[in-house]
Design a protein around this motif. Structure first.
Motif, short mmCIF file in Angstrom:
data_model
loop_
_atom_site.label_atom_id
_atom_site.label_comp_id
_atom_site.label_asym_id
_atom_site.label_seq_id
_atom_site.Cartn_x
_atom_site.Cartn_y
_atom_site.Cartn_z
N VAL A 215 -26.59 26.60 -28.34
CA VAL A 215 -26.20 25.44 -27.54
C VAL A 215 -26.22 25.86 -26.08
CG1 VAL A 215 -24.41 23.72 -27.09
CG2 VAL A 215 -24.79 24.56 -29.43
N ASN A 216 -26.90 25.06 -25.25
CA ASN A 216 -26.97 25.35 -23.82
C ASN A 216 -25.65 25.03 -23.14
OD1 ASN A 216 -29.72 26.15 -23.87
ND2 ASN A 216 -30.36 24.00 -23.87
N GLN A 217 -25.55 25.48 -21.88
CA GLN A 217 -24.34 25.29 -21.10
C GLN A 217 -24.01 23.81 -20.92
OE1 GLN A 217 -23.97 28.07 -17.90
NE2 GLN A 217 -22.86 26.65 -16.60
N ASP A 218 -25.06 22.95 -20.86
CA ASP A 218 -24.82 21.51 -20.67
C ASP A 218 -24.57 20.78 -21.98
OD1 ASP A 218 -27.31 21.40 -21.86
OD2 ASP A 218 -28.35 20.54 -20.12
N GLY A 219 -24.50 21.52 -23.09
CA GLY A 219 -24.20 20.91 -24.37
C GLY A 219 -25.42 20.53 -25.18
N SER A 220 -26.63 20.66 -24.61
CA SER A 220 -27.84 20.33 -25.35
C SER A 220 -28.18 21.48 -26.30
CB SER A 220 -29.01 20.08 -24.40
OG SER A 220 -29.29 21.24 -23.63
N SER A 235 -24.35 29.45 -26.18
CA SER A 235 -23.51 29.77 -27.34
C SER A 235 -24.40 29.97 -28.55
CB SER A 235 -22.51 28.64 -27.62
OG SER A 235 -21.68 28.42 -26.49
#
Length: 265
Positions: A215-220, A235
């Motif tokens: 999961v990227n920092q922006d939630g994508s 993550s």
């Protein structure tokens, strides 16, 4: 004499648990002889066990008080499978235990999420666990339980062919005997090595290969069209890190303070 060729109308026979008779028809030239061999003690065949020319061979099974059974016999040199239903269902058979992230076999570590593969391990329809009133994953689910050296394992889901469980944190020694029990019937034990850590990453398609589930920092969800940017925090998800601090509690999802692996990363 003639060159003898033989054929059977059926090479797969089934019989009920109560016992009964099944027939297989031999086709061959009238001068060609045949015999019936490799009968187990629970099946009786034709009186002489031999004959000449085309014929119908009757086989009679005794009643079967146990689980289903299959035997291979020979009729006119051809292999015939005879399966008899059982008075009790076939017990669970545990074939493999794999890291739930990497899908690789190998030694297991305390707290590792594992996938167990086999047959008769649970219900036909997949059953997913929910945390109980105490916030723990259950040690019994839809009739299935799993033990490692006698220690009950928290379960995540169960089905006939696949079960997900968490290796108990109390596992010790160098080997573990893993047993799956379903509806009171236990599998034969599968012996696995035990190690301090056996890490595996979860992948996007759940095969343990290819793109990581990240999961990227922006939630994508990270992927070719949504890559991480330089300097971003991503993550990723792993299991098999071994003992943690604070100590892991069997079946308890991680909470604050988040546990850290004791071993260095």
């Amino acid at each position: 004499g003639p060159t003898c060729a033989y054929s059977l109308d059926s090479q797969n026979l089934t019989m009920p648990a109560s016992g009964g008779t099944a027939k297989s028809v031999i086709q061959t030239a009238s001068s060609c002889s045949w015999n019936v061999s490799r009968l187990p003690t629970w099946i009786t065949g034709p009186g002489a066990g031999t004959g000449t020319g085309s014929a119908s061979v009757s086989l009679t099974a005794a009643s079967n008080p146990g689980p289903p059974r299959t035997v291979f016999i020979l009729i006119a040199g051809l292999r015939v499978a005879i399966t008899q239903e059982g008075a009790v269902p076939a017990g669970p058979a545990l074939l493999a235990v794999e890291n739930a992230g990497s899908n690789l076999t190998g030694p297991i570590a305390p707290g590792e999420i594992v996938a167990l593969y086999g047959s008769g391990l649970g219900p036909a329809q997949l059953a997913e666990a929910q945390v109980d009133g105490g916030g723990l994953f259950p040690q019994q689910l839809a009739g299935t339980s799993v033990s490692f050296n006698g220690l009950p394992a928290p379960l995540i889901y169960t089905s006939a062919a696949q079960v997900a469980a968490v290796v108990p944190y109390g596992i010790g020694g160098t080997t573990a005997q893993v047993i799956v029990t379903y509806q009171g019937q236990a599998s034969a034990a599968l012996s696995l090595g035990v190690t301090n850590s056996s890490p595996g990453l979860f992948s996007l398609d759940s095969t343990g290969r290819g793109q990581a589930a990240a999961v990227n920092q922006d939630g994508s969800i990270n992927g070719p069209t949504t890559p991480a940017k330089m300097g971003d925090i991503i993550s990723i998800y792993a299991t098999g890190e071994g003992q943690t601090t604070p100590s892991g509690v069997d079946g308890k999802p991680a909470g604050s303070p988040l546990p850290k692996p004791i071993l260095p990363l």
